[in-house]
Design an enzyme around this catalytic site. Structure first.
Site, PDB file in Angstrom:
ATOM      1  N   SER A  16       0.832  -1.210   0.000  1.00  0.00           N
ATOM      2  CA  SER A  16       0.000   0.000   0.000  1.00  0.00           C
ATOM      3  C   SER A  16       0.866   1.260   0.000  1.00  0.00           C
ATOM      4  O   SER A  16       1.519   1.572   1.007  1.00  0.00           O
ATOM      5  CB  SER A  16      -0.903  -0.026   1.239  1.00  0.00           C
ATOM      6  OG  SER A  16      -1.375   1.264   1.551  1.00  0.00           O
TER       7      SER A  16
HETATM    8  N1  LIG Z   1      -7.403   8.893   0.677  1.00  0.00           N
HETATM    9  C1  LIG Z   1      -6.530   7.886   1.217  1.00  0.00           C
HETATM   10  C2  LIG Z   1      -6.524   6.714   0.242  1.00  0.00           C
HETATM   11  C3  LIG Z   1      -5.878   5.469   0.817  1.00  0.00           C
HETATM   12  C4  LIG Z   1      -6.016   4.308  -0.146  1.00  0.00           C
HETATM   13  O1  LIG Z   1      -6.483   4.468  -1.269  1.00  0.00           O
HETATM   14  N2  LIG Z   1      -5.593   3.121   0.291  1.00  0.00           N
HETATM   15  C5  LIG Z   1      -5.756   1.934  -0.534  1.00  0.00           C
HETATM   16  C6  LIG Z   1      -4.582   1.006  -0.374  1.00  0.00           C
HETATM   17  S1  LIG Z   1      -3.077   1.816  -0.936  1.00  0.00           S
HETATM   18  C7  LIG Z   1      -7.014   1.239  -0.065  1.00  0.00           C
HETATM   19  O2  LIG Z   1      -6.979   0.482   0.875  1.00  0.00           O
HETATM   20  N3  LIG Z   1      -8.121   1.544  -0.715  1.00  0.00           N
HETATM   21  C8  LIG Z   1      -9.406   1.000  -0.373  1.00  0.00           C
HETATM   22  C9  LIG Z   1     -10.509   1.953  -0.762  1.00  0.00           C
HETATM   23  O3  LIG Z   1     -10.229   3.114  -1.093  1.00  0.00           O
HETATM   24  O4  LIG Z   1     -11.667   1.531  -0.722  1.00  0.00           O
HETATM   25  C10 LIG Z   1      -5.134   8.483   1.400  1.00  0.00           C
HETATM   26  O5  LIG Z   1      -4.875   9.587   0.899  1.00  0.00           O
HETATM   27  O6  LIG Z   1      -4.299   7.883   2.074  1.00  0.00           O
END
Ligand SMILES: N[C@@H](CCC(=O)N[C@@H](CS)C(=O)NCC(=O)O)C(=O)O
Length: 220
Positions: A16
């Protein structure tokens, strides 16, 4: 605010990239905020399965957005990731290895920090991958482990104890209703407050009575 340090748990998987951003920022802030940072290596695939979510890559518009967003965040956060579609088919063996490192050193968290960073670099900076045992070994050596320590940890990573530990930490994230990573859990006056993503620090700081001054705090 009381003087006791607030426990902040970071649930992450090295597959991630957003977890890497959250990890580096929390490592910077742990010397600035009155927090006790705990690393919680978990399995993103297990979180997706357990919550009924799916990988962002399956929704084309979302995926395109994430690539552009990660480029900007990389520059803004000062974390050298080059967003792309990784070829990794799951990080089970990798996160078991990270879990083994975390279990071996227990509370200290020094090696798990270094090893995780090297693994993130392998996937997200140099695009070398991580799942092959030779790449795990190489990352472990770069993190300062000896060849025999890495060998011992690779054996430990295949033990039932470590398999169960990774499962239970992933389940702990699901118990906090996680649907993705990073998941940050702050314990404030005995109550857990949950934040998803590397973009919730302003709110998180407010909730724990600390100040967010952007991704590059001045160290005290
Ligand atoms: N808006 C969050 C996004 C985090 C994200 O997209 N994480 C991914 C893994 S790298 C995830 O688990 N996504 C699941 C989802 O968005 O439903 C950030 O800026 O950190």
């Amino acid at each position: 605010m009381s003087n006791s340090r607030k426990v902040v748990k970071l649930f992450y998987d090295v597959i991630s990239p957003y977890s890497w951003l959250a990890f580096e920022v929390l490592c910077r802030y742990r010397n600035v905020w009155n927090i006790d940072l705990k690393f919680k290596p978990a399995l993103l695939g297990g979180v997706f399965r357990g919550s009924g979510n799916q990988e962002p890559r399956f929704v084309q518009n979302k995926f395109s957005y994430l690539i552009a967003d990660l480029k900007q965040m990389s520059e803004f956060f000062g974390v050298p990731l080059n967003p792309y579609l990784p070829g990794e088919k799951g990080t089970l063996n990798v996160m078991r290895f990270v879990t083994a490192v975390a279990e071996k050193e227990k509370e200290r968290g020094v090696l798990v920090e270094r090893v995780s960073r090297e693994l993130w670099k392998n996937i997200w900076s140099t695009h070398r991958g991580v799942t092959h045992p030779a790449l795990l070994t190489e990352a472990g050596l770069r993190a300062g482990l000896s060849a025999s320590e890495v060998e011992e940890l690779l054996i430990l990573s295949k033990s039932q104890q470590i398999k169960d530990k990774l499962k239970s930490v992933t389940q702990e994230a699901l118990d906090y209703q996680s649907f993705g990573l990073p998941l940050i859990v702050c314990h404030v006056n005995g109550k857990a407050e949950v934040f998803f993503g590397s973009d919730r620090f302003e709110l998180m700081a407010h909730r724990i009575g600390e100040k967010w001054v952007g991704p590059h705090p001045v160290k005290t």
